[in-house]
Scaffold this active site. Structure first.
Site, PDB file in Angstrom:
ATOM      1  CD  GLN A   1      -3.218   3.641  -0.409  1.00  0.00           C
ATOM      2  OE1 GLN A   1      -2.149   3.042  -0.433  1.00  0.00           O
ATOM      3  NE2 GLN A   1      -3.741   4.209  -1.470  1.00  0.00           N
TER       4      GLN A   1
ATOM      5  CB  VAL B   1      -0.980   0.022   1.202  1.00  0.00           C
ATOM      6  CG1 VAL B   1      -2.019  -1.076   1.072  1.00  0.00           C
ATOM      7  CG2 VAL B   1      -0.251  -0.072   2.522  1.00  0.00           C
ATOM      8  CB  SER B   2       0.651   4.400  -1.793  1.00  0.00           C
ATOM      9  OG  SER B   2       0.688   3.680  -3.001  1.00  0.00           O
ATOM     10  CB  THR B   3      -0.518   6.480   2.455  1.00  0.00           C
ATOM     11  OG1 THR B   3      -1.892   6.107   2.375  1.00  0.00           O
ATOM     12  CG2 THR B   3      -0.111   7.264   1.219  1.00  0.00           C
TER      13      THR B   3
END
Length: 94
Positions: free
Chosen positions: A13, A8-10
């Site tokens: 998320q 996941v990017s952050t």
């Protein structure tokens, strides 16, 4: 053996959808990262690649979870092929 990789990017998320899908397709070990797609340093991916052995299959939920760019994705998949690893993309459907 199926080895899963989720990203996941952050921290906002949630990776649960990816993790559930990887478990459902039989991944015995799953590695994760929480990093932007543009980030080159992915310790979870490196651990997964280090753990994977000849004949194993690296499984991702979608292609964009693996590669930072098309060029990077091709490099990773070619590296897997040279080491005689399998690569599988799970589309999210059973």
């Amino acid at each position: 053996m199926k080895i899963g990789y989720a990203r996941v990017s952050t921290t906002d998320q949630n990776s649960e959808l990816q993790l559930d899908a990887l478990k459902k397709v039989g991944c015995e070990k799953i590695y994760t990262d929480t990093v932007s797609g543009a980030t080159a340093d992915r310790p979870g991916l490196q651990e997964a690649l280090d753990y994977t052995r000849k004949g194993d299959c690296l499984v991702v939920w979608r292609l964009d979870r693996l590669g930072r760019s098309l060029k990077h994705l091709i490099e990773v998949v070619e590296g897997l092929e040279k080491k005689r690893y399998w690569f599988c993309v799970f589309t999210g459907r059973f």
